[in-house]
Write an enzyme that holds these catalytic residues in place. Structure first.
Site, PDB file in Angstrom:
ATOM      1  N   PHE A  33       0.831  -1.198   0.000  1.00 51.81           N
ATOM      2  CA  PHE A  33       0.000   0.000   0.000  1.00 51.81           C
ATOM      3  C   PHE A  33       0.866   1.248   0.000  1.00 51.81           C
ATOM      4  O   PHE A  33       1.913   1.291   0.654  1.00 51.81           O
ATOM      5  CB  PHE A  33      -0.865   0.065   1.268  1.00 51.81           C
ATOM      6  CG  PHE A  33      -1.830  -1.064   1.449  1.00 51.81           C
ATOM      7  CD1 PHE A  33      -3.139  -0.970   0.984  1.00 51.81           C
ATOM      8  CD2 PHE A  33      -1.445  -2.222   2.112  1.00 51.81           C
ATOM      9  CE1 PHE A  33      -4.037  -2.008   1.177  1.00 51.81           C
ATOM     10  CE2 PHE A  33      -2.336  -3.267   2.311  1.00 51.81           C
ATOM     11  CZ  PHE A  33      -3.636  -3.158   1.839  1.00 51.81           C
ATOM     12  N   ASP A  34       0.410   2.267  -0.704  1.00 49.00           N
ATOM     13  CA  ASP A  34       0.897   3.612  -0.439  1.00 49.00           C
ATOM     14  C   ASP A  34       0.280   4.026   0.898  1.00 49.00           C
ATOM     15  O   ASP A  34      -0.679   3.396   1.366  1.00 49.00           O
ATOM     16  CB  ASP A  34       0.454   4.545  -1.570  1.00 49.00           C
ATOM     17  CG  ASP A  34       0.760   5.999  -1.276  1.00 49.00           C
ATOM     18  OD1 ASP A  34       1.918   6.306  -0.946  1.00 49.00           O
ATOM     19  OD2 ASP A  34      -0.173   6.818  -1.341  1.00 49.00           O
ATOM     20  N   LEU A  35       0.803   5.070   1.520  1.00 50.75           N
ATOM     21  CA  LEU A  35       0.272   5.498   2.815  1.00 50.75           C
ATOM     22  C   LEU A  35      -0.700   6.671   2.677  1.00 50.75           C
ATOM     23  O   LEU A  35      -1.906   6.516   2.822  1.00 50.75           O
ATOM     24  CB  LEU A  35       1.421   5.870   3.757  1.00 50.75           C
ATOM     25  CG  LEU A  35       1.017   6.379   5.147  1.00 50.75           C
ATOM     26  CD1 LEU A  35       0.235   5.325   5.917  1.00 50.75           C
ATOM     27  CD2 LEU A  35       2.253   6.827   5.926  1.00 50.75           C
ATOM     28  N   ASP A  36      -0.169   7.849   2.368  1.00 52.82           N
ATOM     29  CA  ASP A  36      -0.991   9.060   2.337  1.00 52.82           C
ATOM     30  C   ASP A  36      -1.925   9.069   1.134  1.00 52.82           C
ATOM     31  O   ASP A  36      -1.494   8.880  -0.005  1.00 52.82           O
ATOM     32  CB  ASP A  36      -0.092  10.298   2.295  1.00 52.82           C
ATOM     33  CG  ASP A  36       0.669  10.478   3.589  1.00 52.82           C
ATOM     34  OD1 ASP A  36       0.035  10.786   4.601  1.00 52.82           O
ATOM     35  OD2 ASP A  36       1.900  10.289   3.587  1.00 52.82           O
TER      36      ASP A  36
END
Length: 216
Positions: free
Chosen positions: A9-12
């Site tokens: 996953f990307d975070l932001d």
């Protein structure tokens, strides 16, 4: 044919809705360093994704100025972060179920560790995700595949992997690494994200559970 057993996953903007604090941090930083220039909200949204040292080159090429801007941005961000950030719907429930299915879970972010971990810890994302690539973990950042490979190597067994993100650089990093990709409906740059042609597109986190059940 086989099922996905690893999800990155990307975070932001993907796990954590931090868009507003990011936008406000950019606004305050530009206001301080370019008081005579006003960037629109749309212009700032287009800046989200790359490392700050790349973005702030629109103001100056001088490393000292860029470093000062990064420090100013981070000070504002850290002071006001918890006023703005929140989780997207069904994130924790989905991470819990994926973990119960023994799916490898990782995060690939362009934030430094000290900037990323407060929100990860706040929402107990770290209970389910243990493997990360932060800015500085490797020499290149998304859309390079290097941070993706960095996280994948941390798992004992990767059969099929999926990269999920809200920014074109997330999808391109996954594609460049030769893994499956997934865009999200709640991105702020939907047209640009769809233009990268991700393999999947979700409108709710629960749909990830349907994807991992498929033979691909």
């Amino acid at each position: 044919m086989g099922k996905i057993n690893t999800i990155l996953f990307d975070l932001d903007g993907t796990l954590v809705d931090s868009n507003e604090i990011i936008i406000q941090s950019f606004k305050e930083t530009f206001k301080h360093y370019q008081p005579n220039v006003e960037y629109t909200r749309e212009q700032i949204i287009e800046m989200i994704g790359p490392p700050l040292k790349e973005t702030f080159k629109i103001v100056s090429e001088e490393p000292q100025v860029i470093n000062e801007m990064i420090a100013y941005y981070r000070t504002f961000y850290q002071k006001h972060e918890f006023e703005y950030i929140k989780l997207y719907d069904n994130v924790i429930e989905t991470l819990k179920k994926l973990s119960e299915l023994d799916i490898n879970l990782g995060i690939v972010t362009t934030k430094f560790e000290e900037s990323a971990m407060p929100s990860i810890n706040l929402f107990s994302i770290d209970k389910y995700i243990k493997n990360y690539s932060f800015l500085g973990s490797v020499s290149e950042h998304k859309p390079s595949p290097e941070p993706v490979f960095y996280v994948l190597k941390q798992f004992d067994c990767v059969d099929k992997a999926l990269m999920i993100g809200d920014n074109p650089s997330d999808i391109l990093a996954g594609k460049n690494a030769g893994i499956l990709t997934c865009g999200i409906e709640w991105t702020l740059v939907k047209d640009r994200l769809k233009a990268t042609n991700p393999d999947f597109w979700i409108k709710d986190y629960k749909e990830i559970l349907e994807i991992v059940e498929k033979e691909i």
